[in-house]
Design a protein around this motif. Sequence first.
Motif, short mmCIF file in Angstrom:
data_model
loop_
_atom_site.label_atom_id
_atom_site.label_comp_id
_atom_site.label_asym_id
_atom_site.label_seq_id
_atom_site.Cartn_x
_atom_site.Cartn_y
_atom_site.Cartn_z
N GLU A 171 22.41 -19.71 28.74
CA GLU A 171 22.11 -19.78 27.30
C GLU A 171 20.65 -20.17 27.08
OE1 GLU A 171 24.00 -18.81 24.77
OE2 GLU A 171 25.51 -18.20 26.23
N ALA A 172 20.16 -21.14 27.82
CA ALA A 172 18.77 -21.58 27.68
C ALA A 172 17.81 -20.46 28.07
CB ALA A 172 18.51 -22.82 28.53
N LEU A 173 18.12 -19.74 29.12
CA LEU A 173 17.27 -18.61 29.52
C LEU A 173 17.27 -17.53 28.44
CD1 LEU A 173 18.22 -18.45 33.30
CD2 LEU A 173 15.96 -19.04 32.37
N ASP A 174 18.44 -17.26 27.86
CA ASP A 174 18.51 -16.29 26.76
C ASP A 174 17.62 -16.71 25.59
OD1 ASP A 174 20.27 -14.62 28.11
OD2 ASP A 174 22.04 -15.23 26.94
N ARG A 175 17.73 -18.00 25.21
CA ARG A 175 16.92 -18.50 24.08
C ARG A 175 15.43 -18.36 24.36
NH1 ARG A 175 20.85 -22.44 24.18
NH2 ARG A 175 19.47 -23.95 25.16
N GLY A 221 14.16 -16.07 26.26
CA GLY A 221 13.81 -14.68 26.56
C GLY A 221 13.37 -14.52 28.00
N ALA A 222 13.92 -15.32 28.89
CA ALA A 222 13.50 -15.33 30.29
C ALA A 222 14.63 -14.87 31.20
CB ALA A 222 13.08 -16.74 30.70
N SER A 223 14.23 -14.33 32.33
CA SER A 223 15.22 -13.99 33.35
C SER A 223 14.86 -14.76 34.61
CB SER A 223 15.24 -12.48 33.60
OG SER A 223 13.98 -12.04 34.05
N ALA A 224 15.83 -14.85 35.51
CA ALA A 224 15.64 -15.63 36.72
C ALA A 224 16.35 -14.96 37.89
CB ALA A 224 16.19 -17.05 36.52
N THR A 225 16.03 -15.44 39.06
CA THR A 225 16.74 -15.04 40.27
C THR A 225 17.61 -16.22 40.69
OG1 THR A 225 14.95 -13.58 40.95
CG2 THR A 225 16.52 -14.26 42.66
N PHE A 226 18.89 -15.94 40.88
CA PHE A 226 19.84 -16.97 41.29
C PHE A 226 20.21 -16.74 42.75
CE2 PHE A 226 20.21 -17.05 36.73
CZ PHE A 226 20.50 -18.37 36.43
N PHE A 227 19.84 -17.67 43.61
CA PHE A 227 20.20 -17.62 45.02
C PHE A 227 21.56 -18.31 45.15
CE2 PHE A 227 15.69 -16.95 45.06
CZ PHE A 227 15.52 -16.02 46.07
N VAL A 228 22.60 -17.50 45.32
CA VAL A 228 23.96 -18.03 45.28
C VAL A 228 24.53 -18.24 46.68
CG1 VAL A 228 24.37 -16.99 43.02
CG2 VAL A 228 25.11 -15.78 45.07
N VAL A 229 25.46 -19.18 46.75
CA VAL A 229 26.16 -19.52 47.99
C VAL A 229 27.50 -18.81 47.95
CG1 VAL A 229 27.14 -21.42 49.34
CG2 VAL A 229 24.99 -21.75 48.09
N GLY A 230 27.78 -18.03 48.97
CA GLY A 230 28.99 -17.22 49.01
C GLY A 230 30.27 -18.00 48.76
N ARG A 288 23.42 -10.17 32.11
CA ARG A 288 22.40 -10.75 31.23
C ARG A 288 20.98 -10.48 31.73
NH1 ARG A 288 23.89 -16.42 28.49
NH2 ARG A 288 26.04 -16.02 27.88
N GLY A 289 20.87 -9.76 32.83
CA GLY A 289 19.54 -9.36 33.31
C GLY A 289 18.97 -10.23 34.41
N HIS A 290 19.77 -11.08 34.99
CA HIS A 290 19.29 -11.95 36.06
C HIS A 290 19.58 -11.30 37.41
CE1 HIS A 290 18.63 -14.91 32.99
NE2 HIS A 290 19.88 -14.77 32.60
N GLU A 291 18.76 -11.64 38.37
CA GLU A 291 18.94 -11.11 39.72
C GLU A 291 19.81 -12.05 40.54
OE1 GLU A 291 16.27 -9.31 43.38
OE2 GLU A 291 15.30 -10.61 41.91
N ILE A 292 20.74 -11.47 41.29
CA ILE A 292 21.58 -12.24 42.18
C ILE A 292 21.03 -12.07 43.58
CG2 ILE A 292 23.91 -12.62 43.07
CD1 ILE A 292 23.54 -13.12 40.00
N ALA A 293 20.76 -13.18 44.25
CA ALA A 293 20.22 -13.17 45.61
C ALA A 293 21.09 -14.07 46.48
CB ALA A 293 18.76 -13.64 45.59
#
Length: 158
Positions: A51-55, A57-66, A82-87
């Motif tokens: 929600e904060a990123l939407d407000r 107008g930013a996108s991010a890369t999320f490095f996720v743990v399986g 929402r336009g974010h990259e999953i890494a």
Amino acid sequence: MPIRQRLYDWSPSRRRRWREVPGTETLPSAETVALTFDDGPDLRYTPPLLEALDRAGASATFFVVGERVAGAEALLREMEERGHEIALHGMTHRRHDGLDEAEARTELTEGLAVIEAAGVRRPTWYRPPYGGSSLTLGRLCGELGLGLAYWSAWGQDW
């Protein structure tokens, strides 16, 4: 700058490891910022962050743990929608730099498989937990088509 950050930045072991196994640490333009987040997805904390990123107008890369994807597949898909990259941050969050080749391959391939099974695009980036890389991890990233990502600034937000 706090002393802890200065000591971290000056750490010869971190700098040596990152020189031995090069990856992306900075962006080519000083006018560009890449926001990255590690260790999720988290059902409690990721939604307000989105929600904060939407407000903003930013996108991010999320490095996720399986292993954190189980039960959060819909959230992972929402992050991408929402336009974010999953890494990839690995299947688990243990240190990856001391793993033998078979263990390292399992960390990467199982993490990729879980993320893809959740219905999002196959990650193209990998960030090792704690920034601990190795020649084995660097080689496996090349084999698996993963770019190796470090960071240039650290929020000390643990």
